[in-house]
Design a protein around this motif. Structure first.
Motif, PDB file in Angstrom:
ATOM      1  N   GLN A 294       0.828  -1.205   0.000  1.00  0.00           N
ATOM      2  CA  GLN A 294       0.000   0.000   0.000  1.00  0.00           C
ATOM      3  C   GLN A 294       0.865   1.259   0.000  1.00  0.00           C
ATOM      4  O   GLN A 294       0.476   2.286  -0.573  1.00  0.00           O
ATOM      5  CB  GLN A 294      -0.927  -0.009   1.221  1.00  0.00           C
ATOM      6  N   MET A 295       2.047   1.194   0.624  1.00  0.00           N
ATOM      7  CA  MET A 295       2.960   2.336   0.611  1.00  0.00           C
ATOM      8  C   MET A 295       3.404   2.651  -0.813  1.00  0.00           C
ATOM      9  O   MET A 295       3.443   3.819  -1.233  1.00  0.00           O
ATOM     10  CB  MET A 295       4.182   2.039   1.478  1.00  0.00           C
ATOM     11  N   VAL A 296       3.746   1.608  -1.575  1.00  0.00           N
ATOM     12  CA  VAL A 296       4.167   1.811  -2.960  1.00  0.00           C
ATOM     13  C   VAL A 296       3.030   2.429  -3.770  1.00  0.00           C
ATOM     14  O   VAL A 296       3.240   3.361  -4.563  1.00  0.00           O
ATOM     15  CB  VAL A 296       4.608   0.465  -3.579  1.00  0.00           C
ATOM     16  N   GLU A 297       1.813   1.929  -3.560  1.00  0.00           N
ATOM     17  CA  GLU A 297       0.661   2.486  -4.275  1.00  0.00           C
ATOM     18  C   GLU A 297       0.409   3.934  -3.874  1.00  0.00           C
ATOM     19  O   GLU A 297       0.101   4.782  -4.726  1.00  0.00           O
ATOM     20  CB  GLU A 297      -0.586   1.642  -3.997  1.00  0.00           C
ATOM     21  N   LEU A 298       0.530   4.231  -2.588  1.00  0.00           N
ATOM     22  CA  LEU A 298       0.291   5.587  -2.105  1.00  0.00           C
ATOM     23  C   LEU A 298       1.277   6.574  -2.731  1.00  0.00           C
ATOM     24  O   LEU A 298       0.882   7.657  -3.175  1.00  0.00           O
ATOM     25  CB  LEU A 298       0.414   5.621  -0.580  1.00  0.00           C
ATOM     26  N   VAL A 299       2.557   6.195  -2.785  1.00  0.00           N
ATOM     27  CA  VAL A 299       3.558   7.076  -3.389  1.00  0.00           C
ATOM     28  C   VAL A 299       3.285   7.235  -4.886  1.00  0.00           C
ATOM     29  O   VAL A 299       3.402   8.333  -5.443  1.00  0.00           O
ATOM     30  CB  VAL A 299       4.977   6.532  -3.143  1.00  0.00           C
ATOM     31  N   GLY A 300       2.901   6.150  -5.538  1.00  0.00           N
ATOM     32  CA  GLY A 300       2.604   6.221  -6.958  1.00  0.00           C
ATOM     33  C   GLY A 300       1.416   7.109  -7.280  1.00  0.00           C
ATOM     34  O   GLY A 300       1.335   7.674  -8.375  1.00  0.00           O
ATOM     35  N   ARG A 301       0.498   7.232  -6.352  1.00  0.00           N
ATOM     36  CA  ARG A 301      -0.695   8.050  -6.555  1.00  0.00           C
ATOM     37  C   ARG A 301      -0.626   9.360  -5.762  1.00  0.00           C
ATOM     38  O   ARG A 301      -1.661   9.983  -5.506  1.00  0.00           O
ATOM     39  CB  ARG A 301      -1.940   7.267  -6.116  1.00  0.00           C
ATOM     40  N   ALA A 302       0.576   9.768  -5.378  1.00  0.00           N
ATOM     41  CA  ALA A 302       0.724  10.917  -4.477  1.00  0.00           C
ATOM     42  C   ALA A 302       0.035  12.161  -5.003  1.00  0.00           C
ATOM     43  O   ALA A 302      -0.555  12.940  -4.236  1.00  0.00           O
ATOM     44  CB  ALA A 302       2.204  11.203  -4.236  1.00  0.00           C
ATOM     45  N   GLY A 303       0.048  12.365  -6.303  1.00  0.00           N
ATOM     46  CA  GLY A 303      -0.552  13.568  -6.870  1.00  0.00           C
ATOM     47  C   GLY A 303      -2.055  13.611  -6.791  1.00  0.00           C
ATOM     48  O   GLY A 303      -2.666  14.672  -7.014  1.00  0.00           O
ATOM     49  N   GLU A 304      -2.686  12.471  -6.445  1.00  0.00           N
ATOM     50  CA  GLU A 304      -4.146  12.415  -6.378  1.00  0.00           C
ATOM     51  C   GLU A 304      -4.697  12.897  -5.043  1.00  0.00           C
ATOM     52  O   GLU A 304      -5.905  13.102  -4.911  1.00  0.00           O
ATOM     53  CB  GLU A 304      -4.629  10.980  -6.623  1.00  0.00           C
TER      54      GLU A 304
END
Length: 429
Positions: A294-304
């Protein structure tokens, strides 16, 4: 006399002789972690993919998250209440390195660990897997190599498990350096670390061979800004993440006591599961599980996400960690702390975009992990892994110092209880 006795300095011949069991300990440590992790994946596939598909429901819906976590709390309560060994020690009261538990408690601990990890409980695998591996390996090694002694076997199994968890022996050596340095024993430090490093290296390579991966690093651009100019912002982010971790630490023991007023594990784990279900429904899938993926996903979607949305995610995940950690679930607190710290770093980056993304999440992870586990080495190691940028290491080595002053004398995220004598005759370390 065992090699772990207080004044014995191991010879080169003895180190070479014990290298064979150290390698075996490393392989078994990795295998134990891999098997439990695979069992958790099966539980996750059943609860979040297969079963929702059969019932034609969305696994991301709030009511499904609530139902899964509520049922998981009830199921874990049954195991803790009725299984032999009661699912191992209460994780809220256990450090990473603890005396070995009874071998008879291992099956129950495996079940509750796999259930919790697979169902999305906000705890990591580290303390439970270390307890499982330690119990198995102490029983095994003492049977075939009794001269090693329980203390050394515990250290080797801890090293092997940490090496497998993080995919590198460096993390294990950093953790154990403090333990060895604090021990009242003679000899050169690397004499004492030789066998643990061998076990950790073997476990790390075995985990790579098995295809396991626990701590994942997000993809972030390297930091190109002048590091000296970023120092005040880096300290601010790390200290803020440390304060978030300390707020959880301050609430940890009172919340643990509140759940224990229910007296029966079946009641407080079920209640904890229902509360986790509510938090999961409110926070969404990103706030579930140990937090690595989930951390990787969160960073990948940081701009959202806006800063307020990230603050909401931080608060929800912290609450989930506190409930999971105090309501009788089994697991560690480091992996969720990494997620929380990264989310704090993203929140600061959203407020002050001039702070580079990699630096923000590294400092956030450092502050949160240091507040939760009080180990500067592991906090530094995880911060560098999360950022994926070795150039940040000198800056992070400075940043860790004010954070340490902030957290060093504050309440810890652990409940200290008097150690009960082990009925199996094993002595405390």
């Amino acid at each position: 006399m065992s090699i772990a006795s207080e004044q014995e300095v191991p010879s080169v011949r003895l180190l070479l002789h014990l290298s064979v069991p150290a390698i075996i300990v490393g392989v078994i440590s990795a295998a134990g972690l891999f098997l439990v992790d695979e069992a958790a994946h099966l539980v996750e596939e059943f609860l979040w993919v297969l079963l929702p598909g059969l019932l034609h429901v969305s696994p991301d819906s709030g009511w499904w998250i609530f139902a899964v976590l509520g049922f998981t709390g009830f199921a874990i309560g049954l195991v803790v209440t009725f299984a032999k060994g009661h699912g191992g020690r209460d994780s809220a009261t256990v450090e990473l390195i603890a005396p070995p538990m009874q071998l008879s408690a291992v099956p129950g601990l495996v079940v509750v660990t796999a259930l919790g990890l697979g169902a999305g409980v906000s705890l990591g695998p580290e303390s439970a897997i270390i307890a499982i591996n330690t119990a198995v390996l102490v029983a095994l090694v003492n049977r075939f190599w009794p001269r090693m002694g329980a203390e050394l076997v515990v250290m080797l199994s801890v090293a092997g498990t940490i090496g497998a968890l993080f995919g590198t022996p460096v993390a294990a050596v950093l953790v154990l350096t403090g333990v060895v340095a604090a021990a009242k024993s003679g000899g050169v430090l690397w004499d004492r670390l030789f066998l643990p490093l061998l076990s950790a290296s073997t476990a790390s390579m075995a985990m790579v061979f098995l295809g396991g991966q626990l701590l994942r690093a997000p993809m972030v651009p390297p930091v190109d800004s002048p590091l000296l100019a970023m120092l005040p912002a880096a300290v601010l982010v790390a200290c803020l993440a440390g304060l978030v971790g300390l707020s959880g630490s301050a609430l940890f023991q009172p919340l643990h006591g509140a759940f224990r007023r229910l007296k029966r594990p079946l009641l407080y784990t079920t209640l904890g599961g229902l509360v986790l279900g509510v938090l999961g429904a409110l926070g969404g899938p990103l706030t579930l599980f140990k937090g690595s993926t989930q951390m990787v996903e969160l960073v990948g979607r940081a701009g959202e996400f806006t800063a307020w949305q990230l603050a909401y995610i931080v608060a929800t995940k912290l609450a989930a960690l506190l409930v999971a950690g105090t309501a009788g679930f089994r697991g560690g607190r480091i992996f969720p702390a990494v997620f929380i710290g990264v989310a704090v770093g993203l929140m600061c980056h959203a407020v002050i975009p001039q702070v580079p993304l990699g630096l923000a999440i590294a400092c956030g992870a450092l502050g949160a992990v240091l507040a939760v586990c009080r180990d500067g080495w592991i906090a530094l190691f995880i911060a560098v892994v999360v950022a994926g940028d070795i150039k940040l290491l000198p800056l992070l080595c400075f940043v860790v110092l004010p954070v340490w002053l902030l957290v060093a004398r504050a309440p810890e995220m652990i409940v200290h209880v008097p150690e009960k004598p082990d009925s199996g005759g094993r002595h405390a370390l």
